[in-house]
Design an enzyme around this catalytic site. Structure first.
Site, mmCIF file in Angstrom:
data_model
loop_
_atom_site.group_PDB
_atom_site.id
_atom_site.type_symbol
_atom_site.label_atom_id
_atom_site.label_comp_id
_atom_site.label_asym_id
_atom_site.label_seq_id
_atom_site.Cartn_x
_atom_site.Cartn_y
_atom_site.Cartn_z
ATOM 1 N N LYS A 185 0.813 -1.127 0.031
ATOM 2 C CA LYS A 185 -0.006 -0.222 -0.002
ATOM 3 C C LYS A 185 0.787 1.224 0.056
ATOM 4 C CE LYS A 185 -2.111 -1.198 3.913
ATOM 5 N NZ LYS A 185 -1.320 -2.403 4.190
ATOM 6 N N ARG A 198 -9.000 1.150 8.724
ATOM 7 C CA ARG A 198 -8.517 -0.219 9.169
ATOM 8 C C ARG A 198 -9.799 -0.976 9.844
ATOM 9 N NH1 ARG A 198 -2.630 0.850 9.164
ATOM 10 N NH2 ARG A 198 -1.574 -1.173 8.865
HETATM 11 P P1 ADP Z 1 2.259 -1.837 3.419
HETATM 12 O O1 ADP Z 1 2.356 -0.416 3.182
HETATM 13 O O2 ADP Z 1 0.889 -2.298 2.550
HETATM 14 O O3 ADP Z 1 2.541 -2.354 4.562
HETATM 15 P P2 ADP Z 1 4.716 -1.641 1.734
HETATM 16 O O4 ADP Z 1 4.328 -0.515 0.585
HETATM 17 O O5 ADP Z 1 5.521 -0.846 2.826
HETATM 18 O O6 ADP Z 1 3.571 -2.406 2.251
HETATM 19 O O7 ADP Z 1 5.543 -2.889 0.966
HETATM 20 C C1 ADP Z 1 5.917 -3.962 2.107
HETATM 21 C C2 ADP Z 1 7.301 -4.717 1.583
HETATM 22 O O8 ADP Z 1 7.176 -5.066 0.343
HETATM 23 C C3 ADP Z 1 8.286 -3.393 1.339
HETATM 24 O O9 ADP Z 1 9.541 -4.073 1.855
HETATM 25 C C4 ADP Z 1 7.953 -3.235 -0.105
HETATM 26 O O10 ADP Z 1 9.601 -2.464 -0.812
HETATM 27 C C5 ADP Z 1 7.908 -4.478 -0.846
HETATM 28 N N1 ADP Z 1 7.082 -4.375 -1.985
HETATM 29 C C6 ADP Z 1 6.233 -3.572 -2.160
HETATM 30 N N2 ADP Z 1 5.540 -3.644 -3.348
HETATM 31 C C7 ADP Z 1 6.413 -4.951 -3.799
HETATM 32 C C8 ADP Z 1 5.875 -5.626 -5.143
HETATM 33 N N3 ADP Z 1 5.259 -5.115 -6.046
HETATM 34 N N4 ADP Z 1 6.920 -6.867 -5.233
HETATM 35 C C9 ADP Z 1 7.672 -7.063 -4.299
HETATM 36 N N5 ADP Z 1 7.963 -6.513 -3.106
HETATM 37 C C10 ADP Z 1 7.074 -5.207 -2.917
HETATM 38 P P1 AMP Z 2 1.167 0.850 8.980
HETATM 39 O O1 AMP Z 2 2.340 1.698 8.628
HETATM 40 O O2 AMP Z 2 -0.018 1.118 8.106
HETATM 41 O O3 AMP Z 2 1.526 -0.711 8.611
HETATM 42 O O4 AMP Z 2 0.707 0.987 10.340
HETATM 43 C C1 AMP Z 2 1.576 0.609 11.495
HETATM 44 C C2 AMP Z 2 0.825 0.380 12.812
HETATM 45 O O5 AMP Z 2 0.078 1.565 13.283
HETATM 46 C C3 AMP Z 2 -0.429 -0.666 12.694
HETATM 47 O O6 AMP Z 2 -0.171 -2.047 12.939
HETATM 48 C C4 AMP Z 2 -1.528 0.219 13.821
HETATM 49 O O7 AMP Z 2 -0.787 -0.302 15.118
HETATM 50 C C5 AMP Z 2 -1.098 1.373 13.507
HETATM 51 N N1 AMP Z 2 -2.335 1.936 12.805
HETATM 52 C C6 AMP Z 2 -1.983 2.694 11.485
HETATM 53 N N2 AMP Z 2 -2.989 3.038 10.786
HETATM 54 C C7 AMP Z 2 -4.059 2.781 11.899
HETATM 55 C C8 AMP Z 2 -5.361 2.858 11.668
HETATM 56 N N3 AMP Z 2 -6.292 3.364 10.866
HETATM 57 N N4 AMP Z 2 -6.274 2.394 12.962
HETATM 58 C C9 AMP Z 2 -5.646 1.646 13.959
HETATM 59 N N5 AMP Z 2 -4.287 1.440 13.935
HETATM 60 C C10 AMP Z 2 -3.459 2.026 12.884
#
Ligand code: ADP
Ligand code: AMP
Length: 235
Positions: A34, A109
Site C-alpha cells: 500500500k 482499518r
Molecule cells: P504496506 O504499506 O502495505 O505495509 P509496503 O508498501 O511497505 O506495504 O511494502 C511491504 C514490503 O514489500 C516493502 O519492503 C516493499 O519494498 C515491498 N514491496 C512493495 N511492493 C512490492 C511488489 N510489488 N513486489 C515485491 N515487493 C514489494
Molecule cells: P502501517 O504503517 O500502516 O503498517 O501501520 C503501523 C501500525 O500503526 C499498525 O499496525 C497499527 O498499530 C497502527 N495504525 C496505523 N493506521 C491505523 C489505523 N487506521 N487504525 C488503527 N491503527 C493504525
C-alpha cells in the site's frame, strides 16, 4: 441564450475540476504494498500521501502523548483505538492541500473508521472515489515484511530482494541508514495478519457495496501493479 451559454461554461469548468479530484483509499494486508503504491500515486498525480502509520511513527519519534499511546498498541501488532485515529484523519483531509484529492494509506482499518470517514465527507458533500484493494496471499506477506527496510529520515521503503537499494542498507534518496521496523519482526507480523483478517478485511465488502472497490493483483512487480492502478483511476 447568453445565460445558457454561461451555465454551460460553468458546468464544463466544474466537471473539469471534478475530473481532477481523486480521493483514493489503499486497502490490503500489512506488507501488501500500500505504502509503495501510495507514494507512486501521490508523486505522479501530485496529491498528498496520508499514511496513519507514518503519522504515528513520527509522533513516537517526537515523544508526543499520541505517540506514547499509539506505541503500546503498535508494538503488540494491535490496532490503535479508533478514537485516536479518526479525528486525526478527518482533520487532515480537510486541509487545503487535500482539495484536489489524496491517497489514504492504512486508513480506514475498521468498519467504524470507514463509517466515520464517510460521515465526515458526506457532511462536506464529498466522497471517496476509489478503494483499491491490493491482493497478496498471506504466504507472501512474511517475506515482504521481513525484507522491508525503511528510512527513518525520509520515509522511503525498500525490500532487500525485490526493491533493493543501490548501496546495501543505505537510503537511495537521502543517504541515511535503513532500519527494520520493530513491528516487522515475524512474531508481530503473524499477529498483525490475524488483526487484518479480523478487523480490516471486512472493509472489502463494505466498499464493494458502495461500488467503489477496485481489486489489483499485488503479487506482480511494483511497476506492473502501478500500471494496473493507473488504468483503474484513469488518470
Ligand atoms: P504496506 O504499506 O502495505 O505495509 P509496503 O508498501 O511497505 O506495504 O511494502 C511491504 C514490503 O514489500 C516493502 O519492503 C516493499 O519494498 C515491498 N514491496 C512493495 N511492493 C512490492 C511488489 N510489488 N513486489 C515485491 N515487493 C514489494
Ligand atoms: P502501517 O504503517 O500502516 O503498517 O501501520 C503501523 C501500525 O500503526 C499498525 O499496525 C497499527 O498499530 C497502527 N495504525 C496505523 N493506521 C491505523 C489505523 N487506521 N487504525 C488503527 N491503527 C493504525
Amino acid at each position: 441564450m447568453k445565460e445558457i451559454f454561461h451555465s454551460y461554461l460553468y458546468v464544463r469548468e466544474n466537471l473539469h475540476e471534478l475530473e481532477e479530484i481523486m480521493k483514493i483509499i489503499m486497502l490490503g494486508a500489512p506488507g501488501a504494498g500500500k505504502g509503495t503504491q501510495a507514494k507512486l500515486i501521490a508523486g505522479t498525480y501530485k496529491i498528498p500521501h496520508i499514511s496513519t502509520g507514518d503519522i504515528f511513527r513520527a509522533n513516537i519519534k517526537e515523544g508526543t502523548d499520541l505517540g506514547k499511546k499509539a506505541k503500546t498498541y503498535m508494538d503488540q501488532g494491535l490496532l490503535v483505538p479508533d478514537e485516536l485515529v479518526v479525528d486525526l484523519v478527518v482533520d487532515r483531509v480537510a486541509k487545503e492541500d487535500c482539495k484536489n484529492g489524496y491517497v489514504l494509506d492504512g486508513f480506514p482499518r475498521t468498519i467504524p473508521q470507514a463509517e466515520a470517514l464517510d460521515k465526515a465527507l458526506a457532511a462536506l458533500g464529498e466522497n471517496i472515489d476509489y478503494a483499491v484493494d491490493m491482493e497478496v496471499p498471506d504466504a507472501n506477506i512474511v517475506n515482504r515484511m521481513s525484507g522491508r527496510r525503511a528510512c527513518p529520515a525520509c520515509g522511503a521503503t525498500y525490500h532487500i530482494v525485490h526493491i533493493p537499494t543501490k548501496k546495501e542498507g543505505i537510503c537511495d534518496r537521502c543517504g541515511k541508514e535503513l532500519i527494520l521496523r520493530d513491528d516487522d519482526k515475524p512474531e508481530t507480523v503473524k499477529k498483525r495478519l490475524d488483526v487484518y483478517h479480523d478487523q480490516t478485511q471486512p472493509l472489502i465488502a463494505y466498499y464493494k457495496r458502495s461500488n467503489i472497490l477496485k481489486e489489483v493483483d499485488g503479487t506482480k512487480d511494483m511497476d506492473e501493479v502501478f500500471k494496473s492502478i493507473a488504468a483503474i483511476i484513469g488518470a
